[in-house]
Design a protein around this motif. Sequence first.
Motif, PDB file in Angstrom:
ATOM      1  N   ALA A 150      39.354   4.563 110.053  1.00 26.95           N
ATOM      2  CA  ALA A 150      40.382   5.575 110.294  1.00 26.95           C
ATOM      3  C   ALA A 150      40.387   5.891 111.788  1.00 26.95           C
ATOM      4  O   ALA A 150      39.373   6.309 112.335  1.00 26.95           O
ATOM      5  CB  ALA A 150      40.097   6.835 109.480  1.00 26.95           C
ATOM      6  N   VAL A 151      41.524   5.671 112.439  1.00 29.85           N
ATOM      7  CA  VAL A 151      41.666   6.006 113.856  1.00 29.85           C
ATOM      8  C   VAL A 151      42.494   7.281 113.938  1.00 29.85           C
ATOM      9  O   VAL A 151      43.647   7.306 113.506  1.00 29.85           O
ATOM     10  CB  VAL A 151      42.343   4.868 114.641  1.00 29.85           C
ATOM     11  N   LEU A 152      41.904   8.326 114.491  1.00 36.86           N
ATOM     12  CA  LEU A 152      42.575   9.621 114.582  1.00 36.86           C
ATOM     13  C   LEU A 152      43.324   9.729 115.903  1.00 36.86           C
ATOM     14  O   LEU A 152      42.851   9.263 116.939  1.00 36.86           O
ATOM     15  CB  LEU A 152      41.562  10.759 114.462  1.00 36.86           C
ATOM     16  N   ARG A 153      44.479  10.372 115.858  1.00 36.74           N
ATOM     17  CA  ARG A 153      45.347  10.490 117.044  1.00 36.74           C
ATOM     18  C   ARG A 153      45.544  11.952 117.398  1.00 36.74           C
ATOM     19  O   ARG A 153      46.212  12.704 116.699  1.00 36.74           O
ATOM     20  CB  ARG A 153      46.697   9.811 116.776  1.00 36.74           C
ATOM     21  N   TYR A 154      44.951  12.348 118.520  1.00 35.61           N
ATOM     22  CA  TYR A 154      45.137  13.678 119.083  1.00 35.61           C
ATOM     23  C   TYR A 154      45.951  13.568 120.376  1.00 35.61           C
ATOM     24  O   TYR A 154      46.118  12.492 120.936  1.00 35.61           O
ATOM     25  CB  TYR A 154      43.792  14.320 119.427  1.00 35.61           C
ATOM     26  N   HIS A 155      46.403  14.731 120.874  1.00 31.36           N
ATOM     27  CA  HIS A 155      47.050  14.814 122.181  1.00 31.36           C
ATOM     28  C   HIS A 155      46.432  15.932 123.001  1.00 31.36           C
ATOM     29  O   HIS A 155      45.639  15.687 123.885  1.00 31.36           O
ATOM     30  CB  HIS A 155      48.561  15.036 122.036  1.00 31.36           C
ATOM     31  N   ALA A 156      46.830  17.165 122.708  1.00 29.52           N
ATOM     32  CA  ALA A 156      46.407  18.313 123.508  1.00 29.52           C
ATOM     33  C   ALA A 156      45.452  19.208 122.717  1.00 29.52           C
ATOM     34  O   ALA A 156      45.569  19.341 121.498  1.00 29.52           O
ATOM     35  CB  ALA A 156      47.618  19.121 123.964  1.00 29.52           C
ATOM     36  N   VAL A 157      44.523  19.820 123.444  1.00 25.93           N
ATOM     37  CA  VAL A 157      43.616  20.822 122.872  1.00 25.93           C
ATOM     38  C   VAL A 157      43.839  22.095 123.679  1.00 25.93           C
ATOM     39  O   VAL A 157      43.259  22.279 124.751  1.00 25.93           O
ATOM     40  CB  VAL A 157      42.149  20.361 122.939  1.00 25.93           C
TER      41      VAL A 157
ATOM     42  N   GLN B 195      33.943  17.998 126.255  1.00 29.40           N
ATOM     43  CA  GLN B 195      32.763  18.860 126.195  1.00 29.40           C
ATOM     44  C   GLN B 195      32.382  19.177 124.758  1.00 29.40           C
ATOM     45  O   GLN B 195      31.186  19.222 124.413  1.00 29.40           O
ATOM     46  CB  GLN B 195      33.027  20.137 126.989  1.00 29.40           C
ATOM     47  N   ILE B 196      33.380  19.366 123.904  1.00 30.39           N
ATOM     48  CA  ILE B 196      33.099  19.615 122.488  1.00 30.39           C
ATOM     49  C   ILE B 196      32.526  18.363 121.830  1.00 30.39           C
ATOM     50  O   ILE B 196      31.538  18.427 121.075  1.00 30.39           O
ATOM     51  CB  ILE B 196      34.386  20.082 121.777  1.00 30.39           C
ATOM     52  N   LEU B 197      33.137  17.221 122.090  1.00 34.50           N
ATOM     53  CA  LEU B 197      32.642  15.963 121.529  1.00 34.50           C
ATOM     54  C   LEU B 197      31.193  15.720 121.937  1.00 34.50           C
ATOM     55  O   LEU B 197      30.341  15.358 121.111  1.00 34.50           O
ATOM     56  CB  LEU B 197      33.521  14.803 122.000  1.00 34.50           C
ATOM     57  N   ARG B 198      30.907  15.901 123.203  1.00 36.34           N
ATOM     58  CA  ARG B 198      29.544  15.667 123.705  1.00 36.34           C
ATOM     59  C   ARG B 198      28.542  16.598 123.038  1.00 36.34           C
ATOM     60  O   ARG B 198      27.407  16.189 122.731  1.00 36.34           O
ATOM     61  CB  ARG B 198      29.519  15.838 125.219  1.00 36.34           C
ATOM     62  N   ALA B 199      28.936  17.839 122.785  1.00 37.92           N
ATOM     63  CA  ALA B 199      28.039  18.805 122.163  1.00 37.92           C
ATOM     64  C   ALA B 199      27.628  18.374 120.758  1.00 37.92           C
ATOM     65  O   ALA B 199      26.525  18.726 120.298  1.00 37.92           O
ATOM     66  CB  ALA B 199      28.711  20.176 122.113  1.00 37.92           C
ATOM     67  N   TYR B 200      28.481  17.597 120.085  1.00 35.16           N
ATOM     68  CA  TYR B 200      28.176  17.151 118.718  1.00 35.16           C
ATOM     69  C   TYR B 200      27.781  15.674 118.659  1.00 35.16           C
ATOM     70  O   TYR B 200      27.721  15.086 117.580  1.00 35.16           O
ATOM     71  CB  TYR B 200      29.377  17.419 117.802  1.00 35.16           C
TER      72      TYR B 200
ATOM     73  N   THR C 100      44.019  23.793 118.665  1.00 34.17           N
ATOM     74  CA  THR C 100      43.305  24.768 119.486  1.00 34.17           C
ATOM     75  C   THR C 100      41.870  24.302 119.717  1.00 34.17           C
ATOM     76  O   THR C 100      41.322  23.520 118.926  1.00 34.17           O
ATOM     77  CB  THR C 100      43.276  26.147 118.812  1.00 34.17           C
ATOM     78  N   PRO C 101      41.224  24.773 120.784  1.00 38.72           N
ATOM     79  CA  PRO C 101      39.806  24.416 120.990  1.00 38.72           C
ATOM     80  C   PRO C 101      38.931  24.776 119.793  1.00 38.72           C
ATOM     81  O   PRO C 101      38.056  23.996 119.399  1.00 38.72           O
ATOM     82  CB  PRO C 101      39.429  25.216 122.241  1.00 38.72           C
TER      83      PRO C 101
ATOM     84  N   VAL D 234      46.732  14.164 113.816  1.00 38.52           N
ATOM     85  CA  VAL D 234      45.910  15.308 113.426  1.00 38.52           C
ATOM     86  C   VAL D 234      46.584  16.612 113.837  1.00 38.52           C
ATOM     87  O   VAL D 234      47.097  16.726 114.957  1.00 38.52           O
ATOM     88  CB  VAL D 234      44.509  15.223 114.064  1.00 38.52           C
ATOM     89  N   SER D 235      46.565  17.580 112.926  1.00 39.35           N
ATOM     90  CA  SER D 235      47.089  18.916 113.210  1.00 39.35           C
ATOM     91  C   SER D 235      45.926  19.900 113.279  1.00 39.35           C
ATOM     92  O   SER D 235      44.756  19.515 113.266  1.00 39.35           O
ATOM     93  CB  SER D 235      48.076  19.335 112.116  1.00 39.35           C
ATOM     94  N   GLU D 236      46.231  21.172 113.311  1.00 42.14           N
ATOM     95  CA  GLU D 236      45.207  22.216 113.426  1.00 42.14           C
ATOM     96  C   GLU D 236      44.295  22.285 112.206  1.00 42.14           C
ATOM     97  O   GLU D 236      43.120  22.650 112.305  1.00 42.14           O
ATOM     98  CB  GLU D 236      45.896  23.569 113.637  1.00 42.14           C
ATOM     99  N   SER D 237      44.813  21.923 111.041  1.00 41.18           N
ATOM    100  CA  SER D 237      44.122  22.177 109.775  1.00 41.18           C
ATOM    101  C   SER D 237      43.034  21.150 109.470  1.00 41.18           C
ATOM    102  O   SER D 237      43.308  19.951 109.343  1.00 41.18           O
ATOM    103  CB  SER D 237      45.147  22.181 108.626  1.00 41.18           C
ATOM    104  N   LEU D 238      41.800  21.628 109.332  1.00 43.74           N
ATOM    105  CA  LEU D 238      40.711  20.759 108.877  1.00 43.74           C
ATOM    106  C   LEU D 238      40.977  20.294 107.449  1.00 43.74           C
ATOM    107  O   LEU D 238      40.712  19.123 107.113  1.00 43.74           O
ATOM    108  CB  LEU D 238      39.382  21.510 108.943  1.00 43.74           C
ATOM    109  N   VAL D 239      41.516  21.167 106.620  1.00 43.98           N
ATOM    110  CA  VAL D 239      41.819  20.796 105.235  1.00 43.98           C
ATOM    111  C   VAL D 239      42.761  19.605 105.201  1.00 43.98           C
ATOM    112  O   VAL D 239      42.538  18.635 104.464  1.00 43.98           O
ATOM    113  CB  VAL D 239      42.430  22.001 104.481  1.00 43.98           C
TER     114      VAL D 239
END
Length: 350
Positions: free
Chosen positions: A35-42, A111-116, A57-58, A322-327
Amino acid sequence: MKLNRETATFCVKWLLLRLGFFRLLRWWWPRRELAVLRYHAVCLPACTYASRGISVTPKGFERQVRYLAKHYAVMPLEEAVACLRSGELLPPNAVAITFDDGYHDNYTAFQILRAYGACATFFLTSNCIDDREVFWVSEVRHLILRTSQTVMRLDVPVKQVSEQAFDLRTAEEREAVVSQVTRLIKSCTIAEREVVLQALRTALADVDKPFDGPQLMLSSEQVQDMLEGGMSMGGHTLTHANLPSAGLADAQHELLQCRLHLQQRFGMGAMAMAYPNGGANAYVTPDIQRLAQETGYDSAWTSASGFVDETTDLFCGPRIGVSESLVQLVYDLEGERLRARLNAVVQAKG
């Protein structure tokens, strides 16, 4: 009724997540596709440089990364591509994270990715690094959303747009005009695009800045820091051109010079690319796929939704938006598997 159905559907997805159903599904029937996830802005909702449809959102992004790092095998895209090409099995429930465009807020994502302990590939619009060139998609949004005018009169000698008036009285009308103008630009050659943009700047000359804050796109220093921090970079063309509309000669230039610029500036080797301008306009064709391969990219990725396996054309790879919702994210990752399993049960009983 539509709202009620949507609410009920979301509640079912939420319950499946909270009750651990998806976790059981991953354990019992691990997915072998990528699964390749596609994001743009945070960014926060108040930002105008990216639409809410492509923004997380962050806080929402951190929630998603925490979940993905715990429950999936998050791996570099280039490593996953190497596995697929060699016939080597991917880890169960493999996920690769990607970002398009190269907004400055991608450094927050890093920075978030690196933290996890996670990684991602960032597809960069190379002429816009360091804000050397204004990212036209954000400029269109910002001009239209921030103007004090209530009617925009646009006179553009291309695509039969002449002396056209656009209502800007409400937020909804402004978003609709952003979509109209963006679609128009995507249908243009690069030269025509510049004519439209200049006409837009002239029509909305009351807006001082084309974007929020002092920085819109990633800086060279940030890109270098991200590379040293374990992230990967890829190409997203020089100027975010719609490649089929640009014509083959300009499309080749956009692809090749983007790769050369990134390799020369950052010392990168082989890299992937993502086709820009997904949506209603055609943004990738067989000729453009051929150019992506001929100009030296290792793989190329679309905005079409789907999973990747050994049969996938890796110059037309699908990704999951990907949207805001984790669900919703987890459902998108697991829903297809669930549907396939239920269909198999029904067929077996039938």
